[in-house]
Write an enzyme that holds these catalytic residues in place. Sequence first.
Site, PDB file in Angstrom:
ATOM      1  N   PRO A 217       0.370   2.718 -10.025  1.00  0.00           N
ATOM      2  CA  PRO A 217      -0.714   1.489 -10.131  1.00  0.00           C
ATOM      3  C   PRO A 217      -1.963   2.616 -10.176  1.00  0.00           C
ATOM      4  CG  PRO A 217       0.412   2.091  -7.942  1.00  0.00           C
ATOM      5  CD  PRO A 217       1.368   2.566  -8.741  1.00  0.00           C
TER       6      PRO A 217
ATOM      7  N   GLN B 134       1.110  -3.635  -6.585  1.00  0.00           N
ATOM      8  CA  GLN B 134       0.679  -2.620  -5.442  1.00  0.00           C
ATOM      9  C   GLN B 134      -0.329  -3.547  -4.569  1.00  0.00           C
ATOM     10  OE1 GLN B 134      -2.897  -1.290  -6.023  1.00  0.00           O
ATOM     11  NE2 GLN B 134      -2.692  -0.171  -3.890  1.00  0.00           N
TER      12      GLN B 134
ATOM     13  N   THR C 235       0.083  -0.071  -0.245  1.00  0.00           N
ATOM     14  CA  THR C 235      -0.651   1.387  -0.405  1.00  0.00           C
ATOM     15  C   THR C 235      -1.216   1.658   1.117  1.00  0.00           C
ATOM     16  OG1 THR C 235      -0.903   1.668  -2.712  1.00  0.00           O
ATOM     17  CG2 THR C 235      -2.411   2.788  -1.556  1.00  0.00           C
TER      18      THR C 235
ATOM     19  N   HIS D  15      -1.834  10.406  -3.376  1.00  0.00           N
ATOM     20  CA  HIS D  15      -2.918   9.826  -4.331  1.00  0.00           C
ATOM     21  C   HIS D  15      -3.313  10.676  -5.553  1.00  0.00           C
ATOM     22  CE1 HIS D  15      -4.483   5.640  -3.854  1.00  0.00           C
ATOM     23  NE2 HIS D  15      -5.319   6.036  -4.795  1.00  0.00           N
TER      24      HIS D  15
ATOM     25  N   ASP E 173       5.205  10.543  -6.840  1.00  0.00           N
ATOM     26  CA  ASP E 173       4.363  10.989  -7.961  1.00  0.00           C
ATOM     27  C   ASP E 173       3.380  11.957  -7.241  1.00  0.00           C
ATOM     28  OD1 ASP E 173       1.986   9.896  -6.474  1.00  0.00           O
ATOM     29  OD2 ASP E 173       1.936   8.005  -7.632  1.00  0.00           O
ATOM     30  N   SER E 174       2.216  12.317  -8.174  1.00  0.00           N
ATOM     31  CA  SER E 174       1.242  13.380  -7.726  1.00  0.00           C
ATOM     32  C   SER E 174       1.295  14.673  -8.422  1.00  0.00           C
ATOM     33  CB  SER E 174       0.864  13.556  -6.327  1.00  0.00           C
ATOM     34  OG  SER E 174       0.469  12.520  -5.713  1.00  0.00           O
TER      35      SER E 174
ATOM     36  N   ARG F  43       3.442  16.286 -14.663  1.00  0.00           N
ATOM     37  CA  ARG F  43       2.864  16.837 -16.227  1.00  0.00           C
ATOM     38  C   ARG F  43       3.682  16.897 -17.228  1.00  0.00           C
ATOM     39  NH1 ARG F  43      -0.319  14.322 -13.463  1.00  0.00           N
ATOM     40  NH2 ARG F  43      -2.628  14.695 -13.336  1.00  0.00           N
TER      41      ARG F  43
ATOM     42  N   GLY G  81       0.866   8.717 -13.025  1.00  0.00           N
ATOM     43  CA  GLY G  81      -0.492   7.863 -13.287  1.00  0.00           C
ATOM     44  C   GLY G  81      -1.309   8.218 -14.325  1.00  0.00           C
ATOM     45  N   ARG G  82      -2.363   9.391 -13.983  1.00  0.00           N
ATOM     46  CA  ARG G  82      -3.459   9.841 -15.025  1.00  0.00           C
ATOM     47  C   ARG G  82      -2.800  10.019 -16.665  1.00  0.00           C
ATOM     48  NH1 ARG G  82      -4.591  12.889 -10.577  1.00  0.00           N
ATOM     49  NH2 ARG G  82      -6.559  12.726  -9.920  1.00  0.00           N
TER      50      ARG G  82
END
Length: 384
Positions: A80, A130, A158, A270, A301-302, A305, A324-325
């Site tokens: 999210p 979320q 969250t 986060h 997550d976090s 890459r 995410g990103r």
Amino acid sequence: MPATKFHCIADARRLARRRMPRMMYDFVDGAVGRERAARRNRAALAKIQLQPRVLNDTTGRELGKAFLGEQHGLPFGIAPMGMCNLAWPDADRILAAAAARHRIPVCLSTAASTALEDAHRQAGGRAWFQLYVSDSADSAWQLVERAEAAGYTHLLLTVDVPQISLRIRDLKNGFKVPFRLGPRQFLDFALHPRWSLETLMRGVPRVMNFASPAAGDFVRNAGRGAATWRFLGQLRGKWRGRLIVKGVLSAPDARRIQQAGADAIYVSNHGGRQLDSAPPAIDSLAGIRAAVGRGYPLIFDSGVRSGEDVVKALALGADFVMLGRPWLYAIGAAGARGPDTLIGILAGEIDVTLAQVGLRRVGDVDETALTAMPPDANAPEQPE
């Protein structure tokens, strides 16, 4: 027009930085404080080593994964993210369409710029919702009712944003929601005409999932402190679908959440966007797995890459991985084609990694894929 082809997430990030307005790129790329937590996430994953194995039959490798009552085409999904349509025009729809095509989950944020009903339809039912809880829980209950009526079966609560953090890049750039255009922002947007023209055609995005869709009803820096143990118990009593608690780093907290009846725990800091002194999320994963036992569902997550990072998280106890990103880097780099390219890259990297560690099915990844000797915990952090 500059080339938009990328071969890894680092490529996409560089292209996105060139093609997106500085304010929007920094909104996506930035983190809390001095951004040490975000760097530690990536450095901690980089230190983990996988154990190559030989002479195993690795033909016909399978990347699909059953998780929380659904069969997914890949072992990862879309985390999210709020206000994606500010990062790139129509990003929410682009991500939802990619989720439907590739049979992966996309998690729509409370702070999304697309109504939750529209996102569920656009994702072909692959959307999860979320939930943020503001200082008053009244609006949260309205959102829960809307999510149920729209057909959502997975709800993510969250819990790691009792108060939104200070993100220095956003402060320097004058990033605010509702959006305000000043001379500095005007120049930034003028230097990025494609983003500006497409945004102008679609209209400035608004936050669409609070009590009312009017932009003025959303205050980005407002407290979100009503997500308490009491609220979790009430939510578990009312929500009949799968309930996931996101933003957990503490093993005792994880055990208590499990006992409260949550269907899964989402291990995350986060992305380093909340507490600069937080530990890398990957360092908390094994301890949380030990606390909740082998059979309890965990999401991670976090700092992910690469496809190798996905395999590392699975080996350390995650059942499913979110990114995410990188999705917004991909859209910033290549527009609507970006998520398909990113999925192809990640799937290819996971496939090759499975072959190298001697496995045929992504569901067979466990701690035996890791090296016996831990990496040097004192090694310096490496910049991306």
